[in-house]
Design a protein around this motif. Structure first.
Motif, PDB file in Angstrom:
ATOM      1  N   CYS A   1     -19.749  38.200   8.312  1.00  0.00           N
ATOM      2  CA  CYS A   1     -20.040  37.252   7.231  1.00  0.00           C
ATOM      3  C   CYS A   1     -21.448  37.462   6.690  1.00  0.00           C
ATOM      4  N   TRP A   2     -22.359  37.673   7.596  1.00  0.00           N
ATOM      5  CA  TRP A   2     -23.751  37.816   7.143  1.00  0.00           C
ATOM      6  C   TRP A   2     -23.955  39.144   6.429  1.00  0.00           C
ATOM      7  N   LYS A   3     -23.129  40.095   6.757  1.00  0.00           N
ATOM      8  CA  LYS A   3     -23.200  41.374   6.043  1.00  0.00           C
ATOM      9  C   LYS A   3     -22.778  41.179   4.587  1.00  0.00           C
ATOM     10  N   ILE A   4     -21.744  40.385   4.387  1.00  0.00           N
ATOM     11  CA  ILE A   4     -21.303  40.105   3.021  1.00  0.00           C
ATOM     12  C   ILE A   4     -22.363  39.278   2.299  1.00  0.00           C
ATOM     13  N   ARG A   5     -22.907  38.323   3.023  1.00  0.00           N
ATOM     14  CA  ARG A   5     -23.905  37.446   2.425  1.00  0.00           C
ATOM     15  C   ARG A   5     -25.085  38.229   1.890  1.00  0.00           C
ATOM     16  N   GLU A   6     -25.408  39.303   2.593  1.00  0.00           N
ATOM     17  CA  GLU A   6     -26.578  40.087   2.193  1.00  0.00           C
ATOM     18  C   GLU A   6     -26.443  40.623   0.763  1.00  0.00           C
ATOM     19  N   ARG A   7     -25.215  40.914   0.357  1.00  0.00           N
ATOM     20  CA  ARG A   7     -25.029  41.393  -1.022  1.00  0.00           C
ATOM     21  C   ARG A   7     -25.444  40.327  -2.015  1.00  0.00           C
ATOM     22  N   ILE A   8     -25.106  39.087  -1.696  1.00  0.00           N
ATOM     23  CA  ILE A   8     -25.436  38.003  -2.625  1.00  0.00           C
ATOM     24  C   ILE A   8     -26.934  37.723  -2.602  1.00  0.00           C
ATOM     25  N   MET A   9     -27.526  37.877  -1.430  1.00  0.00           N
ATOM     26  CA  MET A   9     -28.979  37.707  -1.372  1.00  0.00           C
ATOM     27  C   MET A   9     -29.655  38.768  -2.227  1.00  0.00           C
ATOM     28  N   ASP A  10     -29.107  39.974  -2.228  1.00  0.00           N
ATOM     29  CA  ASP A  10     -29.663  41.027  -3.077  1.00  0.00           C
ATOM     30  C   ASP A  10     -29.543  40.652  -4.546  1.00  0.00           C
ATOM     31  N   VAL A  11     -28.403  40.074  -4.912  1.00  0.00           N
ATOM     32  CA  VAL A  11     -28.244  39.636  -6.305  1.00  0.00           C
ATOM     33  C   VAL A  11     -29.303  38.602  -6.634  1.00  0.00           C
ATOM     34  N   ASN A  12     -29.503  37.671  -5.729  1.00  0.00           N
ATOM     35  CA  ASN A  12     -30.534  36.651  -5.957  1.00  0.00           C
ATOM     36  C   ASN A  12     -31.888  37.287  -6.161  1.00  0.00           C
ATOM     37  N   GLU A  13     -32.222  38.212  -5.295  1.00  0.00           N
ATOM     38  CA  GLU A  13     -33.569  38.779  -5.381  1.00  0.00           C
ATOM     39  C   GLU A  13     -33.732  39.597  -6.657  1.00  0.00           C
ATOM     40  N   ALA A  14     -32.697  40.357  -6.991  1.00  0.00           N
ATOM     41  CA  ALA A  14     -32.830  41.219  -8.164  1.00  0.00           C
ATOM     42  C   ALA A  14     -32.855  40.418  -9.451  1.00  0.00           C
TER      43      ALA A  14
ATOM     44  N   TRP B   1     -23.645  44.529 -13.104  1.00  0.00           N
ATOM     45  CA  TRP B   1     -23.928  44.795 -11.695  1.00  0.00           C
ATOM     46  C   TRP B   1     -23.447  43.634 -10.829  1.00  0.00           C
ATOM     47  N   ILE B   2     -23.718  42.396 -11.269  1.00  0.00           N
ATOM     48  CA  ILE B   2     -23.252  41.232 -10.509  1.00  0.00           C
ATOM     49  C   ILE B   2     -21.728  41.260 -10.423  1.00  0.00           C
ATOM     50  N   GLY B   3     -21.091  41.626 -11.535  1.00  0.00           N
ATOM     51  CA  GLY B   3     -19.638  41.710 -11.537  1.00  0.00           C
ATOM     52  C   GLY B   3     -19.124  42.672 -10.480  1.00  0.00           C
ATOM     53  N   SER B   4     -19.780  43.827 -10.383  1.00  0.00           N
ATOM     54  CA  SER B   4     -19.313  44.810  -9.397  1.00  0.00           C
ATOM     55  C   SER B   4     -19.557  44.310  -7.982  1.00  0.00           C
ATOM     56  N   ILE B   5     -20.690  43.619  -7.777  1.00  0.00           N
ATOM     57  CA  ILE B   5     -20.959  43.069  -6.441  1.00  0.00           C
ATOM     58  C   ILE B   5     -19.901  42.029  -6.091  1.00  0.00           C
ATOM     59  N   LEU B   6     -19.556  41.213  -7.086  1.00  0.00           N
ATOM     60  CA  LEU B   6     -18.555  40.178  -6.819  1.00  0.00           C
ATOM     61  C   LEU B   6     -17.214  40.799  -6.441  1.00  0.00           C
ATOM     62  N   ASP B   7     -16.874  41.912  -7.093  1.00  0.00           N
ATOM     63  CA  ASP B   7     -15.626  42.582  -6.726  1.00  0.00           C
ATOM     64  C   ASP B   7     -15.640  43.001  -5.262  1.00  0.00           C
ATOM     65  N   GLN B   8     -16.766  43.585  -4.871  1.00  0.00           N
ATOM     66  CA  GLN B   8     -16.887  44.005  -3.463  1.00  0.00           C
ATOM     67  C   GLN B   8     -16.774  42.807  -2.525  1.00  0.00           C
ATOM     68  N   VAL B   9     -17.524  41.741  -2.883  1.00  0.00           N
ATOM     69  CA  VAL B   9     -17.540  40.565  -2.017  1.00  0.00           C
ATOM     70  C   VAL B   9     -16.137  39.992  -1.899  1.00  0.00           C
ATOM     71  N   GLU B  10     -15.428  39.973  -3.037  1.00  0.00           N
ATOM     72  CA  GLU B  10     -14.083  39.404  -3.016  1.00  0.00           C
ATOM     73  C   GLU B  10     -13.165  40.220  -2.102  1.00  0.00           C
ATOM     74  N   ALA B  11     -13.262  41.544  -2.225  1.00  0.00           N
ATOM     75  CA  ALA B  11     -12.410  42.390  -1.387  1.00  0.00           C
ATOM     76  C   ALA B  11     -12.732  42.160   0.088  1.00  0.00           C
TER      77      ALA B  11
ATOM     78  N   GLU C   1     -13.301  27.787  -1.239  1.00  0.00           N
ATOM     79  CA  GLU C   1     -14.360  27.525  -2.221  1.00  0.00           C
ATOM     80  C   GLU C   1     -15.143  28.775  -2.543  1.00  0.00           C
ATOM     81  N   LEU C   2     -15.285  29.638  -1.542  1.00  0.00           N
ATOM     82  CA  LEU C   2     -15.978  30.908  -1.775  1.00  0.00           C
ATOM     83  C   LEU C   2     -15.258  31.696  -2.853  1.00  0.00           C
TER      84      LEU C   2
END
Lengths: 122, 210, 358
Positions: free
Chosen positions: C127-140, C167-177, C259-260
């Motif tokens: 879970c935290w590995k997935i979360r890291e992608r979103i944290m990257d989106v936040n930071e960027a 870029w956010i769209g592509s990250i979301l695709d990854q996160v969703e998968a 909800e996620l």
């Protein structure tokens, strides 16, 4: 802020009981200092995503009746107001006696300078 | 936990999800908000940053011409950067490196009033030399981490120059600043005019020569 | 049948934050629980006396580290209403995008912690590995990882350009998968069900009466979500609350997981519909009046009561955080639960004690 009804200390409990019978959810209580002697306590209720508020203007030196026997959820917030404003609630289900946030030896409350609860504690 | 086995095996045979941090460092994002620094020669000591800072970590003395920041109280929100009227405040892309000692970032420049007075006294001052009057005075010596923590290409040189010149203790700096203030007067006036429009690039060019 | 009182917390391996519970046990079964908070009370509400209303934006962000953006959003919305201004449409959409990203990283953090609370370490890492992608989106996109500081009274401070949106769209695709791959081991797993199903059950009536908020409320079948009040961009986006009916820990897990996925859809819809225009409107007046605003935090309904009288400083900022509302329901959940299940039940309300005490 719409839907604010002023209530007095005497009406408070019946008003809350009526709200509960209506099916309102107690959201929280907000407290704000008005002047040296009075505070505003606002009871926020929610029903179907619309809010209604009861405004109680209370004297700092008079104990306020607790509604925690009607709404158990009021327990924490009433204790919080005791801590932060030094008000005193009578009839609390669980009374932390101003030690929810503060330490037992603290004599000053953060938001109000003087109150009866503090006087009692001392 | 039976369903997890597949994931566990795929993780076992794939690359690490993490980096070997001190050796492999991710490129900072271009818009990241990192360590705060000030181009003191552009500063007009208007005290906006001091008023706006939510953590009140910046202290500006417009009489003495000092700009002091407590980097350990800074919350990296960038409000001062947004509000600076002459755009002399910037943020690096990386955070300040951890340090065992408390450090204060203290810069000394010429407040505009002093600059005007000095200009009135000597109309043709010496050729402009930017960066002359500043002296960074850390109350506790902690200069090393700063020099290290300037890896990005853009704003790095400025900051390094600033810290490199800053080896003077405060007591000495104060009397020394007086004569120095005069030549600085010109220097102050020029970049300030440019600063309003396109601060970063121009100022850097000037700085390079100095 | 010996009665024992066991102190649970404030330092406990499963608790990320200091919550102290006095558990009255009879054998292994909890009879009664009494909370003690006050370990992280910081007096942030009091700070309004020395910080002006613009500086308070950064201060309310620090009420909670996980949903900082949403606190600032709520505060700014309240002040905007008080000042009689509305944030530009683009700002409202951007706020929605960032707040949903916050919800996602908060829920992922919680999923990890919850799995960890059950002893499911590898799921925690996943879970935290997935979360890291979103944290990257936040930071960027915002500049900071956690406390993003993008809100300002009147709008937002940062913009998203087309490249970032893609870029956010592509990250979301990854996160969703990755999230979909998580469903089987996290939700349908035998062991997870064994630990969560039927634990800490509250009925819809109970939970409503106890004033619960957020996933705790919705897991018992009450469809109440502040996003239904149509703040920010939700007046134009399609939104349906996620509801489960069992009212146990497993239902709360399912609500957060669903909800996620719902948040991913909201972010996508908001990015598609993102209008052009200004980012912020100028604030000229000083606020005056009283306002109550509510938004939906990852943990539930967040309420701000703001009072001002035309001065630079507000008179009162009162923050009611969702965990504060979820503690009474927690006390009702615990009786009858085995001691070994207490960590799971406590974590199931997603306790955020820094929020609670402010």
């Amino acid at each position: 802020m719409q839907n604010v009804t002023p209530v007095t200390i005497a009406e408070l409990k019946t008003a809350c009981q009526a709200a509960k019978a209506e099916g309102c959810r107690l959201v929280t209580l907000s407290c704000a200092e008005l002047d040296a002697e009075t505070v505003d306590i606002i009871y926020h209720f929610d029903k179907d995503l619309s809010l209604k508020h009861y405004r109680l203007t209370a004297k700092k030196c008079e104990p306020v009746p607790s509604i925690s026997d009607i709404y158990f959820a009021a327990l924490l917030v009433e204790n919080e107001i005791q801590d932060l404003f030094g008000l005193s609630f009578s009839g609390l289900v669980v009374d932390y006696k101003q030690t929810l946030y503060l330490e037992a030896e603290v004599r000053k409350t953060p938001f109000c300078k003087y109150s009866v609860a503090i006087a009692n504690k001392a | 936990m039976f369903f997890m086995t597949k994931t566990v095996f795929s993780n076992l045979f794939s690359r690490y999800a993490t980096r070997l941090h001190p050796f492999v460092v991710r490129e900072p994002f271009p818009d990241a908000r990192g360590e705060l620094y000030c181009e003191i020669e552009k500063c007009i000591f208007c005290m906006t940053c001091q008023r706006k800072c939510p953590s009140q970590c910046i202290t500006v003395d417009n009489k003495a011409g000092t700009w002091t920041c407590d980097p350990m109280a800074c919350v990296y929100c960038g409000v001062c950067v947004d509000n600076c009227p002459v755009a002399c405040l910037h943020q690096k892309q990386t955070y300040r490196a951890p340090t065992p000692e408390r450090l204060m970032l203290s810069l000394t420049g010429t407040p505009p009033r002093a600059a005007r007075l000095a200009k009135a006294k000597t109309p043709e001052a010496a050729p402009a030399r930017a960066g002359e009057p500043k002296a960074e005075v850390p109350p506790v010596k902690a200069e090393e981490p700063k020099a290290e923590a300037a890896p990005e290409k853009g704003e790095g040189p400025n900051e390094e120059a600033a810290s490199a010149k800053a080896e003077e203790p405060k007591l000495k700096a104060a009397p020394a600043a007086k004569p120095a203030a005069k030549p600085a007067a010109k220097a102050q006036a020029k970049p300030k005019a440019q600063a309003a429009s396109k601060p970063k690039v121009k100022a850097k060019g000037g700085k390079g020569k100095a | 049948m010996a009665r024992t009182i066991i102190p649970f917390g404030p330092q406990h391996p499963v608790l990320p934050e200091p919550l102290h519970l006095k558990l009255v046990l009879e054998d292994e079964i909890v009879q009664e629980a009494l909370p003690a908070v006050g370990y992280v009370h910081r007096g942030l509400e009091k700070l309004t006396e020395i910080r002006d209303f613009n500086q308070m934006v950064q201060i309310v962000e620090r009420v909670c580290g996980i949903c900082s953006m949403i606190h600032a959003q709520c505060y700014c919305q309240g002040l905007e209403e008080m000042l009689g201004i509305t944030a530009p449409p683009r700002a409202r959409y951007l706020r929605t995008i960032w707040s949903e990203l916050h919800r996602m990283h908060s829920h992922l953090l919680w999923l990890g912690l919850f799995a960890d609370g059950m002893g499911f370490e590898s799921q925690f890492m996943q879970c935290w590995k997935i979360r890291e992608r979103i944290m990257d989106v936040n930071e960027a996109t915002t500049g900071n990882r956690v406390i993003v500081s993008v809100n300002v009274v009147g709008g937002v401070r940062r913009d998203l350009n087309d490249g970032q949106l893609r870029w956010i769209g592509s990250i979301l695709d990854q996160v969703e998968a990755e999230l979909k791959a998580l469903k089987k081991p996290l939700i349908d797993d035998y062991t997870v069900k064994k630990r969560t199903v039927g634990k800490g059950v509250l009925t819809a009536e109970q939970v409503y009466e106890l004033g619960a908020a957020g996933p705790t409320l919705r897991a018992s079948g009450v469809a109440q979500d502040m996003r239904m009040t149509r703040y920010a961009a939700f007046d134009e986006l399609v939104f349906t609350p996620v509801v489960e009916t069992e009212g146990d820990c497993h239902a709360r897990l399912k609500v957060r997981y669903r909800e996620l996925l719902a948040s991913i859809d909201i972010v996508r819809a908001a990015m598609r519909a993102l209008p052009e225009g200004e980012l912020a409107v100028a604030v000229k007046d000083k606020p005056a009046g009283e306002i109550v605003t509510r938004v939906e935090q990852p943990r539930g309904e967040l309420l701000y009561y703001l009072k001002a009288s035309g001065k630079k400083n507000l008179d009162r900022v009162r923050i009611r955080t969702p965990t504060f509302a979820n503690i009474p329901p927690l006390l009702a959940m615990l009786p009858g639960v085995e001691l070994a299940d207490v960590p799971v039940v406590v974590l199931s309300i997603d306790p955020c004690i820094s929020c609670t005490e402010r």
